[in-house]
Design a protein around this motif. Structure first.
Motif, PDB file in Angstrom:
ATOM      1  N   VAL A  54      -6.167   3.129  17.993  1.00 20.34           N
ATOM      2  CA  VAL A  54      -6.800   3.072  16.671  1.00 20.34           C
ATOM      3  C   VAL A  54      -5.811   2.514  15.646  1.00 20.34           C
ATOM      4  N   LEU A  55      -4.573   2.985  15.682  1.00 21.56           N
ATOM      5  CA  LEU A  55      -3.569   2.501  14.733  1.00 21.56           C
ATOM      6  C   LEU A  55      -3.277   1.014  14.939  1.00 21.56           C
ATOM      7  N   LYS A  56      -3.270   0.541  16.182  1.00 21.96           N
ATOM      8  CA  LYS A  56      -3.101  -0.901  16.431  1.00 21.96           C
ATOM      9  C   LYS A  56      -4.264  -1.679  15.824  1.00 21.96           C
ATOM     10  N   ASN A  57      -5.477  -1.192  16.016  1.00 24.77           N
ATOM     11  CA  ASN A  57      -6.653  -1.883  15.490  1.00 24.77           C
ATOM     12  C   ASN A  57      -6.646  -1.902  13.968  1.00 24.77           C
ATOM     13  N   VAL A  58      -6.365  -0.762  13.354  1.00 26.29           N
ATOM     14  CA  VAL A  58      -6.301  -0.696  11.897  1.00 26.29           C
ATOM     15  C   VAL A  58      -5.180  -1.597  11.390  1.00 26.29           C
ATOM     16  N   GLY A  59      -4.028  -1.550  12.051  1.00 25.79           N
ATOM     17  CA  GLY A  59      -2.909  -2.397  11.641  1.00 25.79           C
ATOM     18  C   GLY A  59      -3.244  -3.874  11.679  1.00 25.79           C
ATOM     19  N   ALA A  60      -4.028  -4.300  12.655  1.00 24.31           N
ATOM     20  CA  ALA A  60      -4.428  -5.708  12.748  1.00 24.31           C
ATOM     21  C   ALA A  60      -5.325  -6.097  11.566  1.00 24.31           C
ATOM     22  N   ILE A  61      -6.222  -5.204  11.185  1.00 27.62           N
ATOM     23  CA  ILE A  61      -7.089  -5.497  10.042  1.00 27.62           C
ATOM     24  C   ILE A  61      -6.288  -5.483   8.745  1.00 27.62           C
ATOM     25  N   PHE A  69       0.527  -0.405   6.561  1.00 32.11           N
ATOM     26  CA  PHE A  69       0.358   1.042   6.430  1.00 32.11           C
ATOM     27  C   PHE A  69       1.130   1.631   5.252  1.00 32.11           C
ATOM     28  N   ASP A  70       2.206   0.989   4.820  1.00 34.23           N
ATOM     29  CA  ASP A  70       3.008   1.541   3.737  1.00 34.23           C
ATOM     30  C   ASP A  70       2.295   1.521   2.387  1.00 34.23           C
ATOM     31  N   HIS A  71       1.147   0.881   2.313  1.00 33.18           N
ATOM     32  CA  HIS A  71       0.373   0.857   1.076  1.00 33.18           C
ATOM     33  C   HIS A  71      -0.833   1.786   1.128  1.00 33.18           C
ATOM     34  N   VAL A  72      -0.942   2.566   2.191  1.00 31.59           N
ATOM     35  CA  VAL A  72      -2.056   3.494   2.333  1.00 31.59           C
ATOM     36  C   VAL A  72      -1.860   4.663   1.374  1.00 31.59           C
ATOM     37  N   VAL A  73      -2.930   5.005   0.660  1.00 31.30           N
ATOM     38  CA  VAL A  73      -2.902   6.096  -0.301  1.00 31.30           C
ATOM     39  C   VAL A  73      -3.561   7.343   0.271  1.00 31.30           C
ATOM     40  N   LYS A  74      -4.658   7.190   1.023  1.00 29.86           N
ATOM     41  CA  LYS A  74      -5.439   8.324   1.510  1.00 29.86           C
ATOM     42  C   LYS A  74      -6.052   7.990   2.859  1.00 29.86           C
ATOM     43  N   VAL A  91       1.486  11.133  16.816  1.00 30.33           N
ATOM     44  CA  VAL A  91       1.303   9.680  16.911  1.00 30.33           C
ATOM     45  C   VAL A  91       1.001   9.090  15.536  1.00 30.33           C
ATOM     46  N   TYR A  92       0.118   9.722  14.799  1.00 28.31           N
ATOM     47  CA  TYR A  92      -0.275   9.262  13.459  1.00 28.31           C
ATOM     48  C   TYR A  92       0.948   9.032  12.576  1.00 28.31           C
ATOM     49  N   ALA A  93       1.897   9.960  12.610  1.00 29.74           N
ATOM     50  CA  ALA A  93       3.081   9.880  11.758  1.00 29.74           C
ATOM     51  C   ALA A  93       3.906   8.620  12.009  1.00 29.74           C
ATOM     52  N   THR A  94       3.830   8.056  13.195  1.00 32.83           N
ATOM     53  CA  THR A  94       4.639   6.873  13.522  1.00 32.83           C
ATOM     54  C   THR A  94       4.183   5.606  12.804  1.00 32.83           C
ATOM     55  N   ALA A  95       2.980   5.613  12.233  1.00 34.02           N
ATOM     56  CA  ALA A  95       2.452   4.412  11.572  1.00 34.02           C
ATOM     57  C   ALA A  95       3.081   4.170  10.205  1.00 34.02           C
ATOM     58  N   PRO A 101       0.611   9.179   3.253  1.00 33.29           N
ATOM     59  CA  PRO A 101      -0.507   9.235   2.303  1.00 33.29           C
ATOM     60  C   PRO A 101      -1.084  10.646   2.238  1.00 33.29           C
ATOM     61  N   ALA A 102      -1.918  10.878   1.242  1.00 33.51           N
ATOM     62  CA  ALA A 102      -2.729  12.091   1.238  1.00 33.51           C
ATOM     63  C   ALA A 102      -3.670  11.990   2.433  1.00 33.51           C
ATOM     64  N   ARG A 103      -4.136  13.162   2.948  1.00 37.30           N
ATOM     65  CA  ARG A 103      -4.970  13.087   4.150  1.00 37.30           C
ATOM     66  C   ARG A 103      -5.890  14.286   4.271  1.00 37.30           C
ATOM     67  N   SER A 104      -7.059  14.020   4.842  1.00 33.29           N
ATOM     68  CA  SER A 104      -7.973  15.057   5.304  1.00 33.29           C
ATOM     69  C   SER A 104      -8.189  14.810   6.783  1.00 33.29           C
ATOM     70  N   ALA A 105      -8.331  15.883   7.545  1.00 28.55           N
ATOM     71  CA  ALA A 105      -8.644  15.767   8.975  1.00 28.55           C
ATOM     72  C   ALA A 105      -9.737  16.772   9.283  1.00 28.55           C
ATOM     73  N   VAL A 106     -10.792  16.294   9.920  1.00 27.32           N
ATOM     74  CA  VAL A 106     -11.931  17.152  10.221  1.00 27.32           C
ATOM     75  C   VAL A 106     -12.383  16.953  11.664  1.00 27.32           C
ATOM     76  N   GLU A 107     -12.968  18.004  12.212  1.00 32.41           N
ATOM     77  CA  GLU A 107     -13.608  17.900  13.516  1.00 32.41           C
ATOM     78  C   GLU A 107     -15.060  17.510  13.293  1.00 32.41           C
ATOM     79  N   VAL A 108     -15.537  16.582  14.108  1.00 34.08           N
ATOM     80  CA  VAL A 108     -16.936  16.156  14.037  1.00 34.08           C
ATOM     81  C   VAL A 108     -17.607  16.413  15.381  1.00 34.08           C
TER      82      VAL A 108
END
Length: 143
Positions: A54-61, A69-74, A91-95, A101-108
């Motif tokens: 997911v982080l690779k895909n987001v990073g490509a976009i 990633f260094d400009h991510v706010v939330k 893993v998330y922290a490595t990006a 950034p600020a963050r929310s994490a939820v189970e769906v």
């Protein structure tokens, strides 16, 4: 006028949508889940492997939009099992190389293709024309 964001380094849309649209100073991107850009298949079985993809895909976009990633706010992170929270965080922290950034994490209840993770984020784009402007990068799939 809207500009379509597309890169072959992230998965192609699997429905009637695009990877992202920039409208003015706003970037709206469709959900990124752990799919291979080349095959469209799910990458990884563990939360760690899927988060890496997911982080690779987001990073490509982000790169296609001229940022990182260094400009991510939330971020908002959707996990299919909140018990995966700790290994996901590792893993998330490595990006991020600067402040987190600020963050929310939820189970769906369920994610597309029954993957374990999907990430939604907002970011700040700094360039010579618009210092301090904000882009909002929404990677949540509309169902």
């Amino acid at each position: 006028m809207a500009k379509t964001i597309h890169t072959d380094k992230a998965p192609a849309a699997i429905g009637p949508y695009v990877q992202g649209k920039i409208v003015g100073n706003l970037l709206f991107a469709s959900g990124q889940v752990p799919l291979s850009p080349e095959t469209g298949e799910i990458i990884g079985e563990t939360i760690q492997e899927q988060t890496e993809q997911v982080l690779k895909n987001v990073g490509a976009i982000l790169a296609e939009a001229g940022t990182d990633f260094d400009h991510v706010v939330k971020t908002t992170c959707f996990l299919s099992d909140i018990n995966d929270f700790v290994p996901f965080n590792e893993v998330y922290a490595t990006a991020f190389t600067s402040d987190f950034p600020a963050r929310s994490a939820v189970e769906v209840a369920r994610l597309p293709k029954d993957v374990k993770i999907e990430i939604k984020l907002s970011l700040r784009l700094i360039n010579e024309e618009s210092l301090g402007s904000f882009l909002f990068f929404s990677t949540m799939i509309d169902y």
